[in-house]
Design a protein around this motif. Structure first.
Motif, PDB file in Angstrom:
ATOM      1  N   SER A   1     -16.138   2.279  25.580  1.00 43.94           N
ATOM      2  CA  SER A   1     -16.446   2.083  26.993  1.00 43.94           C
ATOM      3  C   SER A   1     -17.338   3.222  27.492  1.00 43.94           C
ATOM      4  CB  SER A   1     -15.158   2.023  27.802  1.00 43.94           C
ATOM      5  OG  SER A   1     -14.610   3.304  27.978  1.00 43.94           O
ATOM      6  N   THR A   2     -17.932   3.011  28.634  1.00 46.45           N
ATOM      7  CA  THR A   2     -18.843   4.007  29.199  1.00 46.45           C
ATOM      8  C   THR A   2     -18.111   5.302  29.550  1.00 46.45           C
ATOM      9  OG1 THR A   2     -20.201   2.233  30.074  1.00 46.45           O
ATOM     10  CG2 THR A   2     -20.528   4.414  31.015  1.00 46.45           C
ATOM     11  N   MET A   3     -16.919   5.183  30.149  1.00 46.31           N
ATOM     12  CA  MET A   3     -16.150   6.371  30.519  1.00 46.31           C
ATOM     13  C   MET A   3     -15.817   7.194  29.276  1.00 46.31           C
ATOM     14  SD  MET A   3     -12.958   8.058  30.564  1.00 46.31           S
ATOM     15  CE  MET A   3     -11.869   6.843  29.908  1.00 46.31           C
ATOM     16  N   LEU A   4     -15.424   6.523  28.216  1.00 43.60           N
ATOM     17  CA  LEU A   4     -15.076   7.213  26.973  1.00 43.60           C
ATOM     18  C   LEU A   4     -16.297   7.930  26.403  1.00 43.60           C
ATOM     19  CD1 LEU A   4     -13.056   7.770  24.676  1.00 43.60           C
ATOM     20  CD2 LEU A   4     -13.804   5.625  23.652  1.00 43.60           C
ATOM     21  N   ASP A   5     -17.432   7.255  26.390  1.00 39.01           N
ATOM     22  CA  ASP A   5     -18.665   7.865  25.884  1.00 39.01           C
ATOM     23  C   ASP A   5     -19.081   9.065  26.730  1.00 39.01           C
ATOM     24  OD1 ASP A   5     -18.822   6.025  23.839  1.00 39.01           O
ATOM     25  OD2 ASP A   5     -20.154   4.678  24.940  1.00 39.01           O
ATOM     26  N   LEU A   6     -19.011   8.917  28.046  1.00 38.67           N
ATOM     27  CA  LEU A   6     -19.402  10.016  28.936  1.00 38.67           C
ATOM     28  C   LEU A   6     -18.493  11.233  28.749  1.00 38.67           C
ATOM     29  CD1 LEU A   6     -20.281   8.134  32.240  1.00 38.67           C
ATOM     30  CD2 LEU A   6     -21.850   9.363  30.730  1.00 38.67           C
ATOM     31  N   CYS A   7     -17.192  10.985  28.694  1.00 36.29           N
ATOM     32  CA  CYS A   7     -16.249  12.094  28.521  1.00 36.29           C
ATOM     33  C   CYS A   7     -16.417  12.741  27.150  1.00 36.29           C
ATOM     34  CB  CYS A   7     -14.814  11.614  28.711  1.00 36.29           C
ATOM     35  SG  CYS A   7     -14.371  11.290  30.418  1.00 36.29           S
ATOM     36  N   SER A   8     -16.615  11.936  26.117  1.00 33.50           N
ATOM     37  CA  SER A   8     -16.799  12.476  24.767  1.00 33.50           C
ATOM     38  C   SER A   8     -18.073  13.298  24.679  1.00 33.50           C
ATOM     39  CB  SER A   8     -16.849  11.338  23.743  1.00 33.50           C
ATOM     40  OG  SER A   8     -15.632  10.650  23.704  1.00 33.50           O
ATOM     41  N   ASP A   9     -19.169  12.738  25.181  1.00 34.96           N
ATOM     42  CA  ASP A   9     -20.444  13.468  25.163  1.00 34.96           C
ATOM     43  C   ASP A   9     -20.366  14.728  26.024  1.00 34.96           C
ATOM     44  OD1 ASP A   9     -21.538  11.582  23.479  1.00 34.96           O
ATOM     45  OD2 ASP A   9     -22.617  10.515  25.064  1.00 34.96           O
ATOM     46  N   GLY A  10     -19.712  14.607  27.171  1.00 35.86           N
ATOM     47  CA  GLY A  10     -19.554  15.767  28.057  1.00 35.86           C
ATOM     48  C   GLY A  10     -18.717  16.852  27.417  1.00 35.86           C
ATOM     49  N   ALA A  11     -17.618  16.452  26.759  1.00 33.96           N
ATOM     50  CA  ALA A  11     -16.760  17.428  26.087  1.00 33.96           C
ATOM     51  C   ALA A  11     -17.525  18.143  24.980  1.00 33.96           C
ATOM     52  CB  ALA A  11     -15.515  16.744  25.523  1.00 33.96           C
ATOM     53  N   ASN A  12     -18.318  17.385  24.235  1.00 30.61           N
ATOM     54  CA  ASN A  12     -19.110  17.994  23.165  1.00 30.61           C
ATOM     55  C   ASN A  12     -20.148  18.962  23.735  1.00 30.61           C
ATOM     56  OD1 ASN A  12     -19.751  18.214  20.333  1.00 30.61           O
ATOM     57  ND2 ASN A  12     -21.643  17.151  20.822  1.00 30.61           N
ATOM     58  N   ALA A  13     -20.827  18.558  24.811  1.00 29.60           N
ATOM     59  CA  ALA A  13     -21.824  19.432  25.443  1.00 29.60           C
ATOM     60  C   ALA A  13     -21.164  20.709  25.964  1.00 29.60           C
ATOM     61  CB  ALA A  13     -22.531  18.695  26.571  1.00 29.60           C
ATOM     62  N   CYS A  14     -20.002  20.567  26.573  1.00 35.05           N
ATOM     63  CA  CYS A  14     -19.288  21.737  27.092  1.00 35.05           C
ATOM     64  C   CYS A  14     -18.847  22.657  25.957  1.00 35.05           C
ATOM     65  CB  CYS A  14     -18.088  21.298  27.922  1.00 35.05           C
ATOM     66  SG  CYS A  14     -18.537  20.539  29.488  1.00 35.05           S
ATOM     67  N   PHE A  15     -18.415  22.070  24.847  1.00 27.49           N
ATOM     68  CA  PHE A  15     -18.040  22.876  23.683  1.00 27.49           C
ATOM     69  C   PHE A  15     -19.236  23.675  23.193  1.00 27.49           C
ATOM     70  CE2 PHE A  15     -17.896  22.866  18.906  1.00 27.49           C
ATOM     71  CZ  PHE A  15     -17.029  23.943  18.780  1.00 27.49           C
ATOM     72  N   LEU A  16     -20.373  23.006  23.085  1.00 22.54           N
ATOM     73  CA  LEU A  16     -21.577  23.656  22.567  1.00 22.54           C
ATOM     74  C   LEU A  16     -22.097  24.756  23.495  1.00 22.54           C
ATOM     75  CD1 LEU A  16     -23.441  20.538  21.152  1.00 22.54           C
ATOM     76  CD2 LEU A  16     -22.229  22.305  19.848  1.00 22.54           C
ATOM     77  N   THR A  17     -21.845  24.614  24.795  1.00 18.92           N
ATOM     78  CA  THR A  17     -22.326  25.616  25.749  1.00 18.92           C
ATOM     79  C   THR A  17     -21.260  26.644  26.105  1.00 18.92           C
ATOM     80  OG1 THR A  17     -21.766  24.217  27.644  1.00 18.92           O
ATOM     81  CG2 THR A  17     -24.019  24.040  26.758  1.00 18.92           C
ATOM     82  N   GLY A  18     -20.050  26.476  25.577  1.00  9.82           N
ATOM     83  CA  GLY A  18     -18.997  27.449  25.815  1.00  9.82           C
ATOM     84  C   GLY A  18     -18.187  27.239  27.079  1.00  9.82           C
ATOM     85  N   ASP A  19     -18.360  26.094  27.743  1.00 11.49           N
ATOM     86  CA  ASP A  19     -17.592  25.789  28.953  1.00 11.49           C
ATOM     87  C   ASP A  19     -16.286  25.107  28.542  1.00 11.49           C
ATOM     88  OD1 ASP A  19     -16.584  25.107  31.416  1.00 11.49           O
ATOM     89  OD2 ASP A  19     -18.316  23.909  32.040  1.00 11.49           O
ATOM     90  N   LEU A  20     -15.359  25.915  28.030  1.00 18.87           N
ATOM     91  CA  LEU A  20     -14.139  25.372  27.439  1.00 18.87           C
ATOM     92  C   LEU A  20     -13.183  24.778  28.460  1.00 18.87           C
ATOM     93  CD1 LEU A  20     -13.490  28.044  24.657  1.00 18.87           C
ATOM     94  CD2 LEU A  20     -14.833  25.943  24.561  1.00 18.87           C
ATOM     95  N   ASP A  21     -13.186  25.288  29.692  1.00 15.42           N
ATOM     96  CA  ASP A  21     -12.298  24.723  30.708  1.00 15.42           C
ATOM     97  C   ASP A  21     -12.677  23.277  31.020  1.00 15.42           C
ATOM     98  OD1 ASP A  21     -10.779  27.047  30.932  1.00 15.42           O
ATOM     99  OD2 ASP A  21     -12.056  27.872  32.529  1.00 15.42           O
ATOM    100  N   THR A  22     -13.958  23.042  31.263  1.00 12.96           N
ATOM    101  CA  THR A  22     -14.413  21.677  31.540  1.00 12.96           C
ATOM    102  C   THR A  22     -14.228  20.803  30.311  1.00 12.96           C
ATOM    103  OG1 THR A  22     -16.039  22.540  33.113  1.00 12.96           O
ATOM    104  CG2 THR A  22     -16.362  20.282  32.346  1.00 12.96           C
ATOM    105  N   MET A  23     -14.497  21.363  29.128  1.00 12.45           N
ATOM    106  CA  MET A  23     -14.302  20.619  27.888  1.00 12.45           C
ATOM    107  C   MET A  23     -12.860  20.142  27.776  1.00 12.45           C
ATOM    108  SD  MET A  23     -14.191  21.970  23.980  1.00 12.45           S
ATOM    109  CE  MET A  23     -12.587  22.659  24.373  1.00 12.45           C
ATOM    110  N   ASN A  24     -11.909  21.046  28.032  1.00  9.56           N
ATOM    111  CA  ASN A  24     -10.494  20.682  27.945  1.00  9.56           C
ATOM    112  C   ASN A  24     -10.117  19.621  28.979  1.00  9.56           C
ATOM    113  OD1 ASN A  24      -9.600  22.233  25.721  1.00  9.56           O
ATOM    114  ND2 ASN A  24      -9.647  24.059  26.983  1.00  9.56           N
ATOM    115  N   ASP A  25     -10.684  19.719  30.194  1.00 14.76           N
ATOM    116  CA  ASP A  25     -10.417  18.698  31.215  1.00 14.76           C
ATOM    117  C   ASP A  25     -10.896  17.330  30.745  1.00 14.76           C
ATOM    118  OD1 ASP A  25      -9.330  20.630  32.876  1.00 14.76           O
ATOM    119  OD2 ASP A  25     -11.138  20.838  34.118  1.00 14.76           O
ATOM    120  N   LEU A  26     -12.084  17.278  30.164  1.00 12.99           N
ATOM    121  CA  LEU A  26     -12.631  16.002  29.686  1.00 12.99           C
ATOM    122  C   LEU A  26     -11.830  15.456  28.508  1.00 12.99           C
ATOM    123  CD1 LEU A  26     -16.430  16.867  29.979  1.00 12.99           C
ATOM    124  CD2 LEU A  26     -15.176  15.182  31.356  1.00 12.99           C
TER     125      LEU A  26
END
Length: 116
Positions: A1-26
């Motif tokens: 689903s779109t929500m799953l893709d957005l959250c997954s892509d967002g979590a990966n982007a946050c991981f790569l940029t070091g934004d672990l709090d947002t990554m964990n929320d996603l």
């Protein structure tokens, strides 16, 4: 689903940029959803990688083993292995590998079962 893709892509982007709090929320957002466990694979992988990256190796292993259990895959017990067990398994792997080189192993085809 779109929500799953957005959250997954967002979590990966946050991981790569070091934004672990947002990554964990996603990641928590996806893991809390009532969806098939296989669909949660990507964020679970990101969670395991992020725990390992920040030095939380035991938590990383626990998360990976827990996800394997959820998938119904065989999962080793988390207990210290005896020296005998380590030696026995080392010999078993060496026997299976025989005289294969690192190049031989690198040239093996990729697994096509995503669950393994």
């Amino acid at each position: 689903s779109t929500m799953l893709d957005l959250c997954s892509d967002g979590a990966n982007a946050c991981f790569l940029t070091g934004d672990l709090d947002t990554m964990n929320d996603l990641i928590d957002e996806v893991l809390s959803k009532d969806i098939d466990t296989v669909e949660k694979y990507r964020v679970s992988e990101i969670k395991v990688k992020s725990l390992h990256a920040v030095g939380k190796v035991n938590e990383s292993i626990d998360a990976a083993l827990n996800f394997r259990r959820q998938l119904g895959l065989p999962t080793p017990q988390k207990k210290p292995a005896s020296k005998f067990t380590i030696a026995r398994e080392y010999m078993r792997v060496m026997r299976l590998l025989k005289k294969k080189t690192a190049e031989d192993i690198a040239n093996l085809p990729e697994l096509d079962d995503e669950r393994q």
